[in-house]
Design a protein around this motif. Sequence first.
Motif, PDB file in Angstrom:
ATOM      1  N   UNK A 125       0.836  -1.195   0.000  1.00  0.00           N
ATOM      2  CA  UNK A 125       0.000   0.000   0.000  1.00  0.00           C
ATOM      3  C   UNK A 125       0.876   1.250   0.000  1.00  0.00           C
ATOM      4  N   UNK A 126       0.329   2.382  -0.483  1.00  0.00           N
ATOM      5  CA  UNK A 126       1.079   3.646  -0.392  1.00  0.00           C
ATOM      6  C   UNK A 126       1.402   3.972   1.061  1.00  0.00           C
ATOM      7  N   UNK A 127       2.603   4.489   1.285  1.00  0.00           N
ATOM      8  CA  UNK A 127       3.029   4.889   2.627  1.00  0.00           C
ATOM      9  C   UNK A 127       3.291   6.387   2.602  1.00  0.00           C
ATOM     10  N   UNK A 128       2.646   7.116   3.499  1.00  0.00           N
ATOM     11  CA  UNK A 128       2.797   8.572   3.542  1.00  0.00           C
ATOM     12  C   UNK A 128       3.280   8.999   4.917  1.00  0.00           C
ATOM     13  N   UNK A 129       4.228   9.944   4.921  1.00  0.00           N
ATOM     14  CA  UNK A 129       4.766  10.450   6.175  1.00  0.00           C
ATOM     15  C   UNK A 129       5.330  11.836   5.920  1.00  0.00           C
ATOM     16  N   UNK A 130       5.105  12.753   6.841  1.00  0.00           N
ATOM     17  CA  UNK A 130       5.544  14.138   6.654  1.00  0.00           C
ATOM     18  C   UNK A 130       7.061  14.273   6.640  1.00  0.00           C
ATOM     19  N   UNK A 131       7.793  13.249   7.106  1.00  0.00           N
ATOM     20  CA  UNK A 131       9.252  13.313   7.094  1.00  0.00           C
ATOM     21  C   UNK A 131       9.842  13.087   5.709  1.00  0.00           C
ATOM     22  N   UNK A 132       9.052  12.542   4.798  1.00  0.00           N
ATOM     23  CA  UNK A 132       9.561  12.248   3.468  1.00  0.00           C
ATOM     24  C   UNK A 132       9.671  13.515   2.636  1.00  0.00           C
ATOM     25  N   UNK A 133      10.655  13.521   1.737  1.00  0.00           N
ATOM     26  CA  UNK A 133      10.824  14.648   0.830  1.00  0.00           C
ATOM     27  C   UNK A 133       9.556  14.843   0.007  1.00  0.00           C
ATOM     28  N   UNK A 134       9.151  16.092  -0.255  1.00  0.00           N
ATOM     29  CA  UNK A 134       7.958  16.334  -1.075  1.00  0.00           C
ATOM     30  C   UNK A 134       8.062  15.614  -2.416  1.00  0.00           C
ATOM     31  N   UNK A 135       6.972  14.983  -2.827  1.00  0.00           N
ATOM     32  CA  UNK A 135       6.964  14.283  -4.101  1.00  0.00           C
ATOM     33  C   UNK A 135       7.421  12.842  -4.033  1.00  0.00           C
TER      34      UNK A 135
END
Length: 219
Positions: A86-96
């Motif tokens: 599944x897609x994994x989203x986290x605010x620590x990741x670089x934009x995009x």
Amino acid sequence: MTVRLWLTIALAAALALTGCTTETPDYQSIWSTTSATPTSPSAAADSAEPMSIATFLEQAGVAGQPVAPDKLTDLTVSMPTPKGWEPYRNSNLSPGTRMIAKGETYPTAMLIVFELNGDFDVAQALSHANTDAETSENFTELNTSTADFGGFPSSMIEGSYDLSGTRMHSYNRIVIATGAPPTSQRYLVQFTVTGYADKAAEEAPDIEEIIRGFTVKVP
């Protein structure tokens, strides 16, 4: 044939999965946890300290802007999503950043694209592509390649290393790609797949599917 497993130098992914917080990284900080006083790339290359590709580009005066892979119009950059991932989203990741995971933690696959502006020697830049991997804790190299990928200059490294007391296997590839004319924009693409070493055999089919399906090409 079983694909040998994977080496990551992507700090953002490790931070995201361990729950750490950090400022939103720029393209230099994706690969390096240290900063250096700007000097010429040739002068830095003569020093004893290994230079990462991020440091090389920064010292060459190259500016990087993150771009979501699905927003590109002059280059196709993609990876498949196996069943159960599944897609994994986290605010620590670089934009995009595009990241997928199987469950709440590893294995993961991550795709990052940066639009590059500024002149630099591609071959020289890629000679630094594996530095962060090679300096990971207790790193053991399994495989490397400097062959082109999809017709673009590239560097790949696979290996195992320690992360917070756990042995990891990872595959990392960096591609310096050029988009379609007339702009012929240059991009840096980083593709990283990471899993636990003790689950390598169990996870191999999914990992192989992702690596085989990774694509960088002009539309």
